[in-house]
Design a protein around this motif. Sequence first.
Motif, PDB file in Angstrom:
ATOM      1  N   UNK A 144       0.834  -1.208   0.000  1.00  0.00           N
ATOM      2  CA  UNK A 144       0.000   0.000   0.000  1.00  0.00           C
ATOM      3  C   UNK A 144       0.869   1.257   0.000  1.00  0.00           C
ATOM      4  N   UNK A 145       1.948   1.199   0.769  1.00  0.00           N
ATOM      5  CA  UNK A 145       2.848   2.355   0.871  1.00  0.00           C
ATOM      6  C   UNK A 145       3.454   2.757  -0.469  1.00  0.00           C
ATOM      7  N   UNK A 146       3.545   1.806  -1.405  1.00  0.00           N
ATOM      8  CA  UNK A 146       4.165   2.089  -2.713  1.00  0.00           C
ATOM      9  C   UNK A 146       3.175   2.732  -3.679  1.00  0.00           C
ATOM     10  N   UNK A 147       1.862   2.561  -3.398  1.00  0.00           N
ATOM     11  CA  UNK A 147       0.869   2.883  -4.424  1.00  0.00           C
ATOM     12  C   UNK A 147       0.379   4.335  -4.344  1.00  0.00           C
ATOM     13  N   UNK A 148       0.036   4.879  -5.516  1.00  0.00           N
ATOM     14  CA  UNK A 148      -0.579   6.203  -5.546  1.00  0.00           C
ATOM     15  C   UNK A 148      -1.981   6.102  -4.952  1.00  0.00           C
ATOM     16  N   UNK A 149      -2.670   5.025  -5.348  1.00  0.00           N
ATOM     17  CA  UNK A 149      -4.023   4.780  -4.837  1.00  0.00           C
ATOM     18  C   UNK A 149      -4.130   3.300  -4.465  1.00  0.00           C
ATOM     19  N   UNK A 150      -4.463   2.982  -3.233  1.00  0.00           N
ATOM     20  CA  UNK A 150      -4.446   1.578  -2.797  1.00  0.00           C
ATOM     21  C   UNK A 150      -5.702   0.824  -3.218  1.00  0.00           C
ATOM     22  N   UNK A 151      -5.801   0.603  -4.527  1.00  0.00           N
ATOM     23  CA  UNK A 151      -6.972  -0.088  -5.068  1.00  0.00           C
ATOM     24  C   UNK A 151      -6.559  -1.481  -5.516  1.00  0.00           C
ATOM     25  N   UNK A 152      -7.272  -2.488  -5.025  1.00  0.00           N
ATOM     26  CA  UNK A 152      -6.933  -3.851  -5.453  1.00  0.00           C
ATOM     27  C   UNK A 152      -8.137  -4.545  -6.061  1.00  0.00           C
ATOM     28  N   UNK A 153      -7.909  -5.102  -7.258  1.00  0.00           N
ATOM     29  CA  UNK A 153      -8.958  -5.897  -7.888  1.00  0.00           C
ATOM     30  C   UNK A 153      -8.518  -7.356  -7.776  1.00  0.00           C
ATOM     31  N   UNK A 154      -9.223  -8.093  -6.936  1.00  0.00           N
ATOM     32  CA  UNK A 154      -8.847  -9.485  -6.676  1.00  0.00           C
ATOM     33  C   UNK A 154      -9.533 -10.384  -7.700  1.00  0.00           C
ATOM     34  N   UNK A 155      -8.840 -10.618  -8.811  1.00  0.00           N
ATOM     35  CA  UNK A 155      -9.433 -11.336  -9.938  1.00  0.00           C
ATOM     36  C   UNK A 155      -9.673 -12.813  -9.684  1.00  0.00           C
ATOM     37  N   UNK A 156      -9.244 -13.322  -8.528  1.00  0.00           N
ATOM     38  CA  UNK A 156      -9.453 -14.735  -8.210  1.00  0.00           C
ATOM     39  C   UNK A 156     -10.138 -14.928  -6.859  1.00  0.00           C
ATOM     40  N   UNK A 157     -10.607 -13.851  -6.269  1.00  0.00           N
ATOM     41  CA  UNK A 157     -11.227 -13.932  -4.927  1.00  0.00           C
ATOM     42  C   UNK A 157     -10.339 -14.721  -3.968  1.00  0.00           C
ATOM     43  N   UNK A 158      -9.034 -14.471  -4.064  1.00  0.00           N
ATOM     44  CA  UNK A 158      -8.106 -15.306  -3.301  1.00  0.00           C
ATOM     45  C   UNK A 158      -7.571 -14.615  -2.050  1.00  0.00           C
ATOM     46  N   UNK A 159      -7.728 -13.298  -1.986  1.00  0.00           N
ATOM     47  CA  UNK A 159      -7.112 -12.547  -0.880  1.00  0.00           C
ATOM     48  C   UNK A 159      -8.097 -12.367   0.272  1.00  0.00           C
ATOM     49  N   UNK A 160      -7.552 -11.981   1.412  1.00  0.00           N
ATOM     50  CA  UNK A 160      -8.388 -11.787   2.602  1.00  0.00           C
ATOM     51  C   UNK A 160      -8.978 -10.373   2.555  1.00  0.00           C
ATOM     52  N   UNK A 161     -10.241 -10.300   2.112  1.00  0.00           N
ATOM     53  CA  UNK A 161     -10.871  -8.992   1.881  1.00  0.00           C
ATOM     54  C   UNK A 161     -10.872  -8.129   3.135  1.00  0.00           C
ATOM     55  N   UNK A 162     -11.295  -8.715   4.252  1.00  0.00           N
ATOM     56  CA  UNK A 162     -11.441  -7.933   5.488  1.00  0.00           C
ATOM     57  C   UNK A 162     -10.099  -7.354   5.925  1.00  0.00           C
ATOM     58  N   UNK A 163      -9.069  -8.196   5.824  1.00  0.00           N
ATOM     59  CA  UNK A 163      -7.738  -7.747   6.237  1.00  0.00           C
ATOM     60  C   UNK A 163      -7.265  -6.578   5.357  1.00  0.00           C
ATOM     61  N   UNK A 164      -7.461  -6.737   4.049  1.00  0.00           N
ATOM     62  CA  UNK A 164      -6.999  -5.682   3.131  1.00  0.00           C
ATOM     63  C   UNK A 164      -7.734  -4.374   3.405  1.00  0.00           C
ATOM     64  N   UNK A 165      -9.041  -4.490   3.658  1.00  0.00           N
ATOM     65  CA  UNK A 165      -9.814  -3.273   3.956  1.00  0.00           C
ATOM     66  C   UNK A 165      -9.295  -2.654   5.253  1.00  0.00           C
ATOM     67  N   UNK A 166      -8.955  -3.514   6.223  1.00  0.00           N
ATOM     68  CA  UNK A 166      -8.447  -2.969   7.496  1.00  0.00           C
ATOM     69  C   UNK A 166      -7.095  -2.274   7.309  1.00  0.00           C
ATOM     70  N   UNK A 167      -6.346  -2.696   6.273  1.00  0.00           N
ATOM     71  CA  UNK A 167      -5.067  -2.019   5.970  1.00  0.00           C
ATOM     72  C   UNK A 167      -5.286  -0.715   5.195  1.00  0.00           C
TER      73      UNK A 167
END
Length: 447
Positions: A415-438
């Motif tokens: 997230x620190x590297x990105x201009x905008x912390x937007x993630x499109x999880x094309x495989x529904x593989x990531x932990x959504x809640x955790x990412x939102x909390x970050x």
Amino acid sequence: MNVCVIGTGYVGLVTGACLAEIGHQVVCMDDDARKIEILLSGGMPIYEPHLEGMVKRSRAAGRLHFTTDVGEAVREATVIFICVNTPPLPDGEADLTYVELATRRIAEHATHSPLITEKSTVPVQTGAWIEKTLAIYGNRPGVEFDVASNPEFTREGMAVEDFLHPDRIVVGVSTARAEQILRELYAPIVAGRFRCPIHADCRQDRAVPFLVTDLRSAELIKHASNSFLAMKISFANALADVCELAGGDILQVAEGVGLDKRIGRAFLNAGIGFGGSCFPKDLKAFVKIAERSGHDFALLREVDRINERRREMVLEKLKRALWILRGKRIGLLGLAFKPNTDDVRQAPALAIARRLLEEGAEVRGYDPQAASKARQVIPTLTICADPYEVVAQAEAVILCTEWAEFLALDWPRMKGQMVRPLILDGRNALDREKLISFGFEYIGIGR
Ligand code: UGA
């Protein structure tokens, strides 16, 4: 048993290495001198877990040989596997030029009476054509040919595991001798009587089903299996679209549906669609085969159409979030068509990369194994050394392939590297809640 494998691509190399592993004498032949050179010098032309070690061991034990000389390969063989590629023609039909060529060469060089076994994915009735071809070009006294179909059901990245621990072995034969040879060849796998190179404490609790059918049925089983699996994926993807519109979560729906034993949870993962060298090609080929036989397989045409639309769906989602794509930096995590392979054929990630480049975005990608192959296919794609470089100054990142290493990334650092912390999880593989909390904006598929 003396085995010859013609064609050392994914299918041929895995077949040859696994049959040598269970104790047979195998010669693998390919016209591609460069590929044979790599194998002879101890290298691997492809990445496939466990394969390299197996090839090394069997070569050292003198059970596995590589050659470009078809005569040498065919001469002593009791069973010859045809594993050449069957690329798609522009209309989707399989091009069987290499199958015919391999058959003619076998007809010319065979001295014993070998069993010719198709392992490449071929349309129904190919076996009959092989029989005719052998009768014309191999008509010599003392040499007789048997023909069989023995479709493979191995997944890339799991090929060795699938070959040695299959759900079933299917053999399509027209003579008792052909059946006998294949029974003997596969006996160690059917009974679990070999030292498993994958699991140290491997114990097989049941015999592997060994299904004997007629030639044509075996050929159809292969296309039908792949088409059915592709259909499951497209069903899940269409369902994901309904979930989004109606306000459901595809993960929960797929779980609820998949718990029914008659349906099963496998291959109900929605996402950016299926790719690879098999499903897209086999689906189109099967539609053509049906068409030629006088049947319009509209169901499978729709399966293909749903899959093609997945790439556009990704673009639409991105545009909804970013408005304009031109000039924006977008990162792609994963370029292979699925994890644990370096194969980028028909990879959804590359189709998405192409579309983003067309829209004027700057696209950067990373893949643990497939980077150099991806670069060859799309030279304008910037390949990065690691996932953190991919997202540097990026406006969005798309997870295209669910490699295990992506699930364990240092997401706050990303997230620190990105201009905008937007993630499109094309495989529904990531932990959504955790990412939102970050602090990420998270976009999934069908959720
Ligand atoms: C497929 C079949 O699974 C094998 O049984 C068959 O032997 C092989 O084709 C072949 O004909 O040679 P493979 O292409 O290696 O194997 O890969 P799969 O694991 O089946 O995945 C295919 C694609 O479907 C991948 O892009 C994967 O990401 C996608 N997929 C898979 C989904 O999108 N959702 C799922 O639920 C499952």
